[in-house]
Design an enzyme around this catalytic site. Structure first.
Site, PDB file in Angstrom:
ATOM      1  N   ASP A  88     -15.701  26.336  63.385  1.00 55.82           N
ATOM      2  CA  ASP A  88     -15.459  26.272  61.950  1.00 55.82           C
ATOM      3  C   ASP A  88     -15.411  24.799  61.533  1.00 55.82           C
ATOM      4  O   ASP A  88     -14.340  24.207  61.414  1.00 55.82           O
ATOM      5  CB  ASP A  88     -14.135  26.987  61.634  1.00 55.82           C
ATOM      6  CG  ASP A  88     -13.805  26.978  60.156  1.00 55.82           C
ATOM      7  OD1 ASP A  88     -14.725  26.901  59.335  1.00 55.82           O
ATOM      8  OD2 ASP A  88     -12.601  27.050  59.837  1.00 55.82           O
ATOM      9  N   HIS A 134      -1.625  24.795  66.663  1.00 51.46           N
ATOM     10  CA  HIS A 134      -2.509  24.132  65.698  1.00 51.46           C
ATOM     11  C   HIS A 134      -1.820  24.039  64.333  1.00 51.46           C
ATOM     12  O   HIS A 134      -1.810  22.979  63.700  1.00 51.46           O
ATOM     13  CB  HIS A 134      -3.824  24.916  65.583  1.00 51.46           C
ATOM     14  CG  HIS A 134      -4.748  24.412  64.520  1.00 51.46           C
ATOM     15  ND1 HIS A 134      -5.457  23.236  64.634  1.00 51.46           N
ATOM     16  CD2 HIS A 134      -5.081  24.922  63.301  1.00 51.46           C
ATOM     17  CE1 HIS A 134      -6.200  23.045  63.551  1.00 51.46           C
ATOM     18  NE2 HIS A 134      -5.979  24.049  62.721  1.00 51.46           N
ATOM     19  N   GLU A 155     -13.686  22.948  64.693  1.00 52.56           N
ATOM     20  CA  GLU A 155     -12.516  23.756  65.045  1.00 52.56           C
ATOM     21  C   GLU A 155     -12.935  24.753  66.108  1.00 52.56           C
ATOM     22  O   GLU A 155     -13.887  25.530  65.920  1.00 52.56           O
ATOM     23  CB  GLU A 155     -11.950  24.475  63.813  1.00 52.56           C
ATOM     24  CG  GLU A 155     -11.298  23.492  62.834  1.00 52.56           C
ATOM     25  CD  GLU A 155     -10.448  24.165  61.761  1.00 52.56           C
ATOM     26  OE1 GLU A 155     -10.781  25.302  61.372  1.00 52.56           O
ATOM     27  OE2 GLU A 155      -9.456  23.549  61.323  1.00 52.56           O
ATOM     28  N   GLN A 164     -10.623  18.490  52.548  1.00 53.57           N
ATOM     29  CA  GLN A 164      -9.544  19.479  52.704  1.00 53.57           C
ATOM     30  C   GLN A 164      -8.204  18.954  52.165  1.00 53.57           C
ATOM     31  O   GLN A 164      -7.494  19.659  51.449  1.00 53.57           O
ATOM     32  CB  GLN A 164      -9.408  19.830  54.193  1.00 53.57           C
ATOM     33  CG  GLN A 164      -8.402  20.928  54.501  1.00 53.57           C
ATOM     34  CD  GLN A 164      -8.333  21.241  56.001  1.00 53.57           C
ATOM     35  OE1 GLN A 164      -9.093  20.686  56.806  1.00 53.57           O
ATOM     36  NE2 GLN A 164      -7.430  22.126  56.380  1.00 53.57           N
ATOM     37  N   TYR A 171      -5.478  31.891  61.118  1.00 52.23           N
ATOM     38  CA  TYR A 171      -4.804  30.619  61.434  1.00 52.23           C
ATOM     39  C   TYR A 171      -3.805  30.926  62.540  1.00 52.23           C
ATOM     40  O   TYR A 171      -2.623  30.699  62.392  1.00 52.23           O
ATOM     41  CB  TYR A 171      -4.097  30.167  60.140  1.00 52.23           C
ATOM     42  CG  TYR A 171      -3.712  28.719  60.036  1.00 52.23           C
ATOM     43  CD1 TYR A 171      -4.602  27.693  60.354  1.00 52.23           C
ATOM     44  CD2 TYR A 171      -2.444  28.364  59.571  1.00 52.23           C
ATOM     45  CE1 TYR A 171      -4.238  26.371  60.211  1.00 52.23           C
ATOM     46  CE2 TYR A 171      -2.080  27.036  59.415  1.00 52.23           C
ATOM     47  CZ  TYR A 171      -2.986  26.041  59.734  1.00 52.23           C
ATOM     48  OH  TYR A 171      -2.622  24.726  59.573  1.00 52.23           O
ATOM     49  N   ASP A 217     -11.153  33.829  57.721  1.00 55.44           N
ATOM     50  CA  ASP A 217     -10.663  32.967  58.793  1.00 55.44           C
ATOM     51  C   ASP A 217      -9.141  33.015  58.853  1.00 55.44           C
ATOM     52  O   ASP A 217      -8.469  32.793  57.847  1.00 55.44           O
ATOM     53  CB  ASP A 217     -11.134  31.520  58.588  1.00 55.44           C
ATOM     54  CG  ASP A 217     -11.080  30.714  59.887  1.00 55.44           C
ATOM     55  OD1 ASP A 217     -11.054  31.338  60.968  1.00 55.44           O
ATOM     56  OD2 ASP A 217     -11.060  29.476  59.814  1.00 55.44           O
ATOM     57  N   GLU A 277     -12.712  27.927  67.808  1.00 54.14           N
ATOM     58  CA  GLU A 277     -12.171  29.242  67.460  1.00 54.14           C
ATOM     59  C   GLU A 277     -12.921  30.335  68.217  1.00 54.14           C
ATOM     60  O   GLU A 277     -13.962  30.095  68.812  1.00 54.14           O
ATOM     61  CB  GLU A 277     -12.336  29.511  65.944  1.00 54.14           C
ATOM     62  CG  GLU A 277     -11.717  28.450  65.059  1.00 54.14           C
ATOM     63  CD  GLU A 277     -11.520  28.897  63.616  1.00 54.14           C
ATOM     64  OE1 GLU A 277     -11.629  30.112  63.338  1.00 54.14           O
ATOM     65  OE2 GLU A 277     -11.267  28.029  62.779  1.00 54.14           O
ATOM     66  N   ARG A 279       1.796  17.615  55.981  1.00 51.32           N
ATOM     67  CA  ARG A 279       3.124  17.706  55.347  1.00 51.32           C
ATOM     68  C   ARG A 279       4.187  17.340  56.379  1.00 51.32           C
ATOM     69  O   ARG A 279       4.850  18.226  56.956  1.00 51.32           O
ATOM     70  CB  ARG A 279       3.404  19.148  54.876  1.00 51.32           C
ATOM     71  CG  ARG A 279       2.496  19.708  53.793  1.00 51.32           C
ATOM     72  CD  ARG A 279       2.845  21.170  53.505  1.00 51.32           C
ATOM     73  NE  ARG A 279       2.817  21.965  54.731  1.00 51.32           N
ATOM     74  CZ  ARG A 279       1.718  22.541  55.225  1.00 51.32           C
ATOM     75  NH1 ARG A 279       0.581  22.443  54.599  1.00 51.32           N
ATOM     76  NH2 ARG A 279       1.778  23.226  56.360  1.00 51.32           N
TER      77      ARG A 279
HETATM   78 CA    CA Z   1     -10.621  27.455  60.756  1.00 52.96          CA
END
Ligand code: CA
Length: 439
Positions: free
Chosen positions: A244, A145, A210, A251, A140, A138, A212, A154
């Protein structure tokens, strides 16, 4: 425009009437592949091609002795119980079979009667995985996103410094990938609230989807032999929709230092139909990074990738709750975006994946990462839409969501539309969250 041929001709019509209806996903210009059988039977799965509301049964077409040359070889491979062999043959065979199917399904074709006897209504079919997925990675690839999720996890450092240089990805798990119609129990995992002293085992309360795209690899590469940027797409069989599913609370606690693990590998859902890269040829986009961003390193850059590396696929995510289902209400749209916003192209993801010599295999699946667009309304996950669970989303029936409840069904759709061409669609990827099983 790359490699347009007779199969893309917008004036082409099929003798299958439903294929000519405006807004239908599967006109004669599309011809996507799946593996299917008649519903509630023990028939073996075999390859099929969608045309309007019908499926061309490639097993029946093979048995009747249709097609010749490369198309015949392609047909025999595509009629197997999974598409891996067909995927391994490469573009010449994929293209020859597409051309023969297009000619045979076109209005006025002398092959009409031979093909007519091989049609099965989609309403009577059930789908299996289109191929055996040996490995799943997968990526990113949406900077929108990555930035908004990074800000939630963060706040002081949303986008890590490597993001604009490296197509970031991780190796996922293939065993839990299912085809549309998949359902799965709410996952358990280690959870730790920010103010808790210690983690505990519990049900995920922040279950998310998600939005995708899935990239199916065709012919692979030998170990130690990277795929160059301009050859990358010859190795790509086609694209599908990909959900996903993600447990955000699992997480948040587990993802550092090595990335996603149990937050992601309990289920992933694909649409049954794979749209070939050839069918997508009219819907390509120029690709570039913003002027002030780092430009891709030479191995990730080429004229071809810059002029036509992107795909303009409109993506849509819808939700249907248990209450909506009971009331007979249709699914409601949560967001819409486009794959054209991706920060990295399909070719760049494939090239980067193999630059160290890693060998990709026919049927390997690459997820693109959540395809959020530039605006908040185009977010491809609930995490973003609810701003980290802080703002609930009100549905048309008054129900509220920050994350998914048991009984929620998430539907993903996709289509390509462009002036001068016939619209093609991806069908649906549908999945449902069930209540957790007793532990
Ligand atoms: Ca994903």
């Amino acid at each position: 425009m790359p490699n347009l041929n007779d199969t893309h001709n917008p004036s082409l019509r099929s003798w299958v009437d439903s294929a000519n209806l405006e807004g239908n996903d599967f006109p004669i210009q599309n011809l996507p592949f799946a593996c299917f059988r008649r519903r509630d039977t023990k028939e073996t799965l075999r390859g099929g091609v969608a045309i309007g509301d019908q499926i061309v049964d490639l097993g029946a077409l093979r048995d009747a002795g249709n097609f010749e040359g490369l198309a015949r070889t392609g047909l025999e491979a595509a009629a197997e119980t999974s598409l891996n062999h067909f995927m391994s043959l490469g573009t010449a065979y994929w293209s020859a079979l597409r051309a023969s199917l297009s000619a045979g399904l076109a209005e006025g074709s002398s092959a009409m009667n031979a093909l007519k006897s091989c049609l099965i209504p989609q309403a009577e079919a059930e789908y299996g995985m289109p191929c055996v997925v040996g490995d799943y990675t997968d990526f990113y690839s949406s900077v929108h996103h990555a930035t908004s999720v990074g800000a939630l996890f963060r706040p002081d450092n949303p986008l890590l410094p490597n993001y604009k240089w490296v197509p970031i990805g991780y190796h996922g798990r293939a065993s839990s990938i299912g085809v549309s119609g998949q359902s799965f129990p709410r996952p358990r995992g280690q959870l730790k609230a920010p103010d808790a002293a210690e983690p505990s085992l519990g049900l995920s309360k922040r279950l998310d989807y998600e939005l995708e795209m899935g990239i199916f690899m065709g012919s692979g590469n030998a170990l130690g032999s990277p795929i160059s940027i301009d050859q990358a797409e010859d190795h790509v069989f086609g694209l599908c929709l990909f959900n996903d599913w993600s447990a955000r609370d699992i997480q948040a606690w587990e993802y550092q230092p090595l990335g996603p693990f149990l937050a992601k590998n309990f289920a992933s859902t694909i649409s049954p139909w794979i749209i070939s890269t050839e069918a997508l040829a009219p819907f390509r986009e120029a690709f570039s990074h913003p002027e002030n961003d780092p430009q891709p390193l030479p191995y990730l850059s080429s004229k071809k990738n810059s002029t036509e590396g992107g795909f303009d696929v409109t993506l849509e995510c819808l939700l249907r709750t248990e209450k909506m289902r009971a009331a007979g209400e249709a699914a409601t749209t949560l967001s819409q975006s486009s794959f054209k916003h991706s920060y990295w192209t399909v070719a760049q993801m494939v090239t980067h994946h193999t630059v160290n010599g890693c060998n990709l295999m026919p049927g390997d699946l690459l997820g693109t990462g959540t395809q959020s667009g530039p605006s908040h309304e185009e977010a491809g996950s609930m995490l973003e839409l609810s701003r980290g669970g802080k703002e609930s989303i009100t549905l048309p029936n008054g129900e509220k969501r920050t994350f998914l409840d048991d009984g929620d069904t998430v539907l993903m759709k996709g289509y390509c539309q462009r002036e001068g061409f016939v619209r093609i669609g991806f069908g649906e990827a549908e999945g449902t969250v069930l209540a957790a099983r007793d532990s």
